[in-house]
Design a protein around this motif. Structure first.
Motif, PDB file in Angstrom:
ATOM      1  N   PRO A   1       0.693  -1.151  -0.126  1.00 10.02           N
ATOM      2  CA  PRO A   1      -0.064   0.060   0.020  1.00 10.02           C
ATOM      3  C   PRO A   1       0.852   1.254  -0.068  1.00 10.02           C
TER       4      PRO A   1
ATOM      5  N   PHE B   1      -9.148   6.316   1.072  1.00 10.78           N
ATOM      6  CA  PHE B   1      -9.435   4.875   0.787  1.00 10.78           C
ATOM      7  C   PHE B   1      -9.665   4.566  -0.675  1.00 10.78           C
TER       8      PHE B   1
ATOM      9  N   LYS C   1      -8.381   1.311  -1.701  1.00 10.33           N
ATOM     10  CA  LYS C   1      -8.986   0.251  -1.274  1.00 10.33           C
ATOM     11  C   LYS C   1     -10.713   0.157  -1.825  1.00 10.33           C
TER      12      LYS C   1
ATOM     13  N   ALA D   1      -9.762  -8.288  -3.070  1.00  9.51           N
ATOM     14  CA  ALA D   1      -9.473  -7.433  -1.921  1.00  9.51           C
ATOM     15  C   ALA D   1      -9.253  -7.910  -0.373  1.00  9.51           C
TER      16      ALA D   1
ATOM     17  N   ILE E   1      -7.385  -6.519   2.975  1.00  9.12           N
ATOM     18  CA  ILE E   1      -7.970  -5.364   3.248  1.00  9.12           C
ATOM     19  C   ILE E   1      -9.309  -5.778   4.267  1.00  9.12           C
TER      20      ILE E   1
ATOM     21  N   THR F   1     -12.572  -5.576   4.192  1.00 11.86           N
ATOM     22  CA  THR F   1     -13.727  -5.389   3.552  1.00 11.86           C
ATOM     23  C   THR F   1     -14.947  -5.050   4.214  1.00 11.86           C
TER      24      THR F   1
END
Lengths: 239, 282
Positions: free
Chosen positions: A107, B148, B151, B162, B167, B169
Motif C-alpha cells: 500500500p 481510501f 481500497k 480485496a 483489506i 472489506t
C-alpha cells in the motif's frame, strides 16, 4: 514457492456436502490442475485454500501457516472466475487494473515504483501495448492475461486460479497455459488452478487432482493422461 | 451580474458546487458496485429524517443525517448477510423510510414550502447553517475518498481479491455506506430528496460514454456534474423553477448529447472503413 497441505478437509453448503475428507499434499513449485464435473467442489477447494471460506472439518496449511496468516504476508495471488462478475466490465484501463495488484500488497509503494512494477508485469505477460486500453474493450484471452498480471504484480509465491480459461477461444487458452507453465518453471511459483479443459490442463500441469465431492485421483499428469485416453469418464469415479 | 448580488444565490452556488463534486465521486463507486438505486433508497430515509426532525424539534438536516446513516448501516448489514438478495434488503429499507416519513408528516404540521424544498430542492432555503453543514460533510467525504481510494477501487473490482490482499472489506464497505448516506444528505438541500440520487449516477453515466480509465472517468463525471449544477442553478434562478429538476435535466441532456455523439462517431468510422475496403476490393 509454497507447499500446500490439505488434511481431512470437508465442507458443506447449508447441509449439502460439497467436499468430503480431502487430503492433498502439493510440493513447492508444483503446477497442479483441479479437474471435476460441475458442482464437484473445485471452486470451493480453491476458496478454502485461499482462506475465503473456513473449513468445517480438517485443515489447510500453506508453508505451515493458515491461509489467513499466509495471505497477510502478500504471498498469494488469486485470479477469480472472470465471467459473470464485475471484473470483465470494470471501467478501468489495463494499467489501472494491474496497479491494483501492486497497491494491494504494497500500500505504501511510490508511484514510480508502482509504475515500474506494472511495466514489468505487462511486458512479462505480453500485453505491454494494451496498457492504456479499457479492460472491457479487450478479448477474453487478453482480459485473463491482465488478471494474471495483476495477480503477479504482488510478487506471489502461490498463484490460485479459478477457471482462468473459461469462455475464451482455444488459441488464447493455450497462450494462458503456456504463460502459467512459464511462470511455474522460470519463477518457481506454485500454481493451483481449476479447469474444465482436461486436454490442455494435463498437457501443461505437472500434477492432476480430480474432485467429485471426494478426491478421486491425485498424481502425475502424464499418468493421468494415459489413463484418461483409455477411459474418458474414469476421472468422474476415480482413475 | 444580478444573480451574484443575492446572498441566497451565493450560498446556493457554494452548496451546489460542493454537492456537484462529492455526488459523482461517490456515484462512481456506487455505479461500479452495481448499487445505482442505493441513493434512491437513502433519499427516502432522509425524508423520514426530515419529517422526524420537525416532529422532535431537531434541525431537519441533522435529523436526516442521523437517520440516513443508520439506514445505510442497516442496508450494508443486509447486503452482507443476504448477498444474493441484496436488492431485497434495499427495497425493505426504502419502503420503511417512506412509510415512516408519511407517518411522521401526519403527526406534525410541516409548512408546505419547507416540505417541498426538501423534496424538490431549493435555492432560496440554503441557510448559513445548511451551508456550513454541507461544506463540513463535503470535506469529510473528500477525505474518505482520498484516503481510501485504492481500497474502494479494489473492493469494487473484486471483493474476494480485496479480502485476499488483507483489506478489512467489512469495515471499508461500512464506511462507504456511511459516506454514501452523507452524500445524500449533502445533496438534499439544493437538489432535493427525490433527485439527489440522479446527481450521483447521471454524470457518471455520461462520463462512461467517453470510455476512459477509472480515474479519468471520475474526473470527467465531476466536470460534467459541476457544469450541470452551475447551468441548472442559473436556469433555476432566471426561470424561477426548482433547481433539482434543472440540474438533473442538464445532466440528462449532456448524457443524451454524448450518446448521440458516440453514435455519430461510430457511424462515421464504419463508413470510413467501408470506403477503405471497397477500393481495395476493386
Amino acid at each position: 514457492m509454497c507447499n500446500i497441505d490439505v488434511t481431512g478437509l470437508s465442507f458443506a453448503y447449508r447441509g449439502r456436502p460439497v467436499l468430503t475428507d480431502i487430503n492433498l499434499k502439493v510440493d513447492k513449485g508444483s503446477f497442479v490442475v483441479i479437474l471435476g464435473p460441475n458442482g464437484s467442489g473445485k471452486s470451493t477447494l480453491i476458496k478454502l485454500v485461499a482462506g475465503l471460506l473456513e473449513p468445517q472439518q480438517g485443515t489447510v496449511h500453506l508453508d505451515g501457516l493458515s491461509p489467513q496468516t499466509y495471505r497477510k504476508q502478500g504471498l498469494m495471488g488469486y485470479v477469480p472466475q472472470n465471467y459473470g462478475n464485475n471484473t470483465a466490465a470494470f471501467p478501468a484501463t489495463v494499467e489501472e487494473v494491474v496497479r491494483l495488484g501492486v497497491i494491494a500488497q504494497q500500500p505504501r509503494v511510490s508511484r514510480t515504483a508502482a509504475r515500474h512494477i506494472v511495466d514489468h508485469m505487462l511486458s512479462f505477460v505480453g500485453i505491454a501495448e494494451l496498457r492504456h486500453r479499457r479492460i472491457s474493450d479487450l478479448s477474453g484471452g487478453q482480459q485473463q492475461r491482465v488478471m494474471v498480471a495483476r495477480a503477479l504484480a504482488g510478487n506471489p509465491r502461490l498463484l490460485l486460479l479459478d477457471e482462468p480459461t473459461s469462455g475464451i477461444d482455444m488459441e488464447a487458452s493455450a497462450r494462458i497455459y503456456e504463460l502459467l507453465a512459464s511462470l511455474n518453471h522460470n519463477l518457481g511459483i506454485t500454481v493451483l488452478m481449476v479447469s474444465h479443459d482436461i486436454g490442455k490442463a494435463t498437457q501443461y500441469a505437472s500434477q492432476v487432482a480430480c474432485i467429485n465431492n471426494g478426491l478421486c485421483y491425485f498424481g502425475d499428469s502424464k499418468h493421468f493422461r494415459s489413463h484418461y485416453k483409455e477411459s474418458p469418464h474414469s476421472w468422474y469415479y476415480g482413475a | 451580474m444580478e444573480i451574484w448580488q443575492y446572498d441566497f444565490m451565493q450560498r446556493a452556488f457554494a452548496a451546489g458546487m460542493v454537492t456537484a463534486i462529492v455526488c459523482p465521486l461517490i456515484g462512481m463507486f456506487v455505479v461500479v458496485r452495481r448499487q445505482s438505486l442505493i441513493g434512491e433508497g437513502l433519499g427516502h430515509i432522509a425524508f423520514a429524517g426530515v419529517t422526524g426532525g420537525y416532529l422532535a424539534g431537531v434541525y431537519p438536516a441533522v435529523a436526516a443525517a442521523g437517520l440516513t446513516v443508520a439506514g445505510a448501516i442497516v442496508i450494508e448489514i443486509i447486503r452482507r448477510r443476504h448477498s444474493q438478495y441484496a436488492d431485497m434488503g434495499l427495497a425493505v429499507v426504502f419502503y420503511a423510510g417512506l412509510a415512516i416519513a408519511i407517518i411522521f408528516s401526519t403527526l406534525v404540521r410541516i409548512p408546505g414550502a419547507g416540505m417541498l424544498s426538501f423534496l424538490f430542492g431549493s435555492i432560496m432555503t440554503v441557510s448559513q447553517t445548511d451551508l456550513l453543514l454541507i461544506v463540513a460533510t463535503g470535506l469529510v467525504i473528500l477525505a474518505v475518498v482520498y484516503c481510501f481510494f485504492d481500497k474502494l477501487m479494489l473492493i469494487a473490482f473484486d471483493e474476494d481479491v480485496a479480502l485476499l490482499a488483507g483489506i478489512n472489506t467489512v469495515a471499508v464497505n461500512m464506511l462507504f455506506s456511511i459516506v454514501t448516506a452523507l452524500v445524500v444528505v449533502t445533496g438534499m438541500t439544493v437538489i432535493g430528496i427525490l433527485l439527489v440520487s440522479a446527481s450521483m449516477i447521471i454524470p457518471v453515466a455520461a462520463a462512461h460514454v467517453l470510455k476512459l480509465g477509472f480515474r479519468a472517468t471520475m474526473i470527467a463525471a465531476v466536470l460534467i456534474s459541476v457544469f450541470a449544477t452551475f447551468s441548472g442553478l442559473v436556469l433555476s434562478f432566471y426561470l424561477d423553477i426548482a433547481p433539482g429538476g434543472t440540474i438533473v435535466m442538464t445532466s440528462v441532456s449532456m448524457y443524451t448529447l454524448m450518446l448521440i455523439g458516440q453514435a455519430v462517431q461510430s457511424f462515421l468510422s464504419k463508413t470510413r472503413r467501408r470506403q477503405l475496403v471497397l477500393p481495395a476490393q476493386k
